[in-house]
Scaffold this active site. Sequence first.
Site, PDB file in Angstrom:
ATOM      1  N   CYS A 123      -3.856  21.678 -23.744  1.00  0.00           N
ATOM      2  CA  CYS A 123      -3.683  21.453 -22.314  1.00  0.00           C
ATOM      3  C   CYS A 123      -2.233  21.765 -21.964  1.00  0.00           C
ATOM      4  O   CYS A 123      -1.403  21.937 -22.853  1.00  0.00           O
ATOM      5  CB  CYS A 123      -4.035  20.023 -21.919  1.00  0.00           C
ATOM      6  N   CYS A 125      -0.458  19.931 -19.361  1.00  0.00           N
ATOM      7  CA  CYS A 125       0.191  18.903 -18.541  1.00  0.00           C
ATOM      8  C   CYS A 125       1.491  18.365 -19.138  1.00  0.00           C
ATOM      9  O   CYS A 125       2.366  17.926 -18.398  1.00  0.00           O
ATOM     10  CB  CYS A 125      -0.769  17.774 -18.197  1.00  0.00           C
ATOM     11  N   CYS A 133      -2.455  20.129 -15.188  1.00  0.00           N
ATOM     12  CA  CYS A 133      -2.983  20.715 -16.425  1.00  0.00           C
ATOM     13  C   CYS A 133      -3.009  22.246 -16.420  1.00  0.00           C
ATOM     14  O   CYS A 133      -3.573  22.862 -17.318  1.00  0.00           O
ATOM     15  CB  CYS A 133      -4.365  20.144 -16.717  1.00  0.00           C
ATOM     16  N   LYS A 198     -15.431  15.431 -19.129  1.00  0.00           N
ATOM     17  CA  LYS A 198     -14.205  14.630 -19.002  1.00  0.00           C
ATOM     18  C   LYS A 198     -14.066  14.212 -17.544  1.00  0.00           C
ATOM     19  O   LYS A 198     -13.943  15.053 -16.649  1.00  0.00           O
ATOM     20  CB  LYS A 198     -12.997  15.463 -19.428  1.00  0.00           C
ATOM     21  N   GLU A 236     -21.294  20.248 -16.874  1.00  0.00           N
ATOM     22  CA  GLU A 236     -20.074  20.590 -17.608  1.00  0.00           C
ATOM     23  C   GLU A 236     -20.385  20.794 -19.086  1.00  0.00           C
ATOM     24  O   GLU A 236     -19.926  21.756 -19.706  1.00  0.00           O
ATOM     25  CB  GLU A 236     -19.020  19.480 -17.463  1.00  0.00           C
ATOM     26  N   LYS A 251     -15.701  11.629 -22.248  1.00  0.00           N
ATOM     27  CA  LYS A 251     -14.408  10.950 -22.152  1.00  0.00           C
ATOM     28  C   LYS A 251     -14.204  10.466 -20.724  1.00  0.00           C
ATOM     29  O   LYS A 251     -14.368  11.270 -19.811  1.00  0.00           O
ATOM     30  CB  LYS A 251     -13.310  11.950 -22.528  1.00  0.00           C
ATOM     31  N   TYR A 316      -8.048   5.197 -31.013  1.00  0.00           N
ATOM     32  CA  TYR A 316      -6.762   4.650 -31.446  1.00  0.00           C
ATOM     33  C   TYR A 316      -6.943   3.494 -32.430  1.00  0.00           C
ATOM     34  O   TYR A 316      -5.958   2.959 -32.923  1.00  0.00           O
ATOM     35  CB  TYR A 316      -5.936   4.208 -30.225  1.00  0.00           C
TER      36      TYR A 316
HETATM   37  C1  PBG Z   1      -4.496  15.639 -20.865  1.00  0.00           C
HETATM   38  C2  PBG Z   1      -5.221  14.527 -21.545  1.00  0.00           C
HETATM   39  C3  PBG Z   1      -5.379  13.229 -21.076  1.00  0.00           C
HETATM   40  C4  PBG Z   1      -6.003  12.509 -22.092  1.00  0.00           C
HETATM   41  C5  PBG Z   1      -6.242  13.387 -23.141  1.00  0.00           C
HETATM   42  N1  PBG Z   1      -5.766  14.644 -22.781  1.00  0.00           N
HETATM   43  C6  PBG Z   1      -4.915  12.606 -19.811  1.00  0.00           C
HETATM   44  C7  PBG Z   1      -5.360  13.162 -18.541  1.00  0.00           C
HETATM   45  O1  PBG Z   1      -6.273  13.978 -18.451  1.00  0.00           O
HETATM   46  O2  PBG Z   1      -4.754  12.774 -17.552  1.00  0.00           O
HETATM   47  C8  PBG Z   1      -6.332  11.051 -22.040  1.00  0.00           C
HETATM   48  C9  PBG Z   1      -6.365  10.352 -23.344  1.00  0.00           C
HETATM   49  C10 PBG Z   1      -6.282   8.860 -23.256  1.00  0.00           C
HETATM   50  O3  PBG Z   1      -6.224   8.256 -22.176  1.00  0.00           O
HETATM   51  O4  PBG Z   1      -6.290   8.265 -24.332  1.00  0.00           O
HETATM   52  N2  PBG Z   1      -5.258  16.675 -20.398  1.00  0.00           N
HETATM   53 ZN    ZN Z   2      -3.849  18.027 -19.143  1.00  0.00          ZN
END
Ligand code: PBG
Ligand code: ZN
Length: 327
Positions: A123, A125, A133, A198, A236, A251, A316
């Site tokens: 990604c 970001c 992103c 996601k 998706e 997710k 985690y």
């Molecule tokens: C970034 C990304 C995010 C997470 C994983 N990759 C954050 C978002 O999309 O803002 C979240 C992971 C987590 O909250 O543990 N693209």
């Molecule tokens: Zn991102």
Amino acid sequence: MNGYPDVRLRRLRRTPALRAMLGQPLPGPERFMWPVFVREGEGMAESIASMPGQYRYSIDRLVEAVRPVLVSGVRSVLVFGLPDPAEKDPIGTAAADANGIVQRAVRALKQAFPDLLVFTDVCLCAYTTHGHCGSLGECDVDNDPTLGTLAQTAVSHVQAGADGVAPSAMMDGQVKAIRAALADSGHTDTILMSYSTKFASAMYGPFRDAEQSAPGKGDRQGYQAPYADLNQALRESELDVQEGADILMVKPALFYLDMIARIRAAHNLPLAVYNVSGEYAMHIAMAERGWGDLRAMVRESTTALVRAGADILISYWANRYEEMFVD
Ligand code: PBG
Ligand code: ZN
């Protein structure tokens, strides 16, 4: 004979041996993938206030942190990089740098542990000045120009030795673009784990704190899936299968057990679930206030994920496997 008093379900739960025999076992450590944060520097393990038990590691300390995790039986990691802020630009160019933080971390991990499965988050970001992103267009992230940067980033991770890449930007066509770039660069064996379903979720807060990747302005609702429109969320995953994903993902995980079950039933691909930062932190926050037993809550919620149909647990709790799951 059809009911009480002949039928008594309590017979089947009378002793620990019966409950253990009839119950679904806790998932083994091999089902877990540990998301790790890697930063510049040396000798650093910076604690993350909103994610107790997780750290931003410099590469040397990351390698040291992975060692006991491997001994516990967890065999894979998902790498997130924190580049030097000076490397950020409006399009996230530095994400594809062959000597970037993720690429160096992957090389170090594979050198220290050749059998460790190393996946990388793909990604932009953490690499864009604005924290979105992808590169910004007139009013939102500009989809198509972002695809090239994502594809180059994925290839650079694989060239560093990654076993799998996990695109999370939620750009349309990102799986297709990455699969094509991997094919063009001769990487036919790379696993593409798509963050397929996601959601634009309020549960990513602690992660954005960990990654320092919150968008400066606006939010991610223009690209991440709306939780109120489940048909789109299912599409998706369907599209990502067509575009060449090897592994699908839901997710966040705990609020979306229905999606896990439905995607599990609709596809035969392995299914990963990302038990995100907010889900991790809420268990801890509750336990810290004395409102719940951490191990019991973690076991219950993780069992729910497996029961719903998760194959891979991106979690985690992975580096705390023994503490949480071993008696
Ligand atoms: C970034 C990304 C995010 C997470 C994983 N990759 C954050 C978002 O999309 O803002 C979240 C992971 C987590 O909250 O543990 N693209
Ligand atoms: Zn991102």
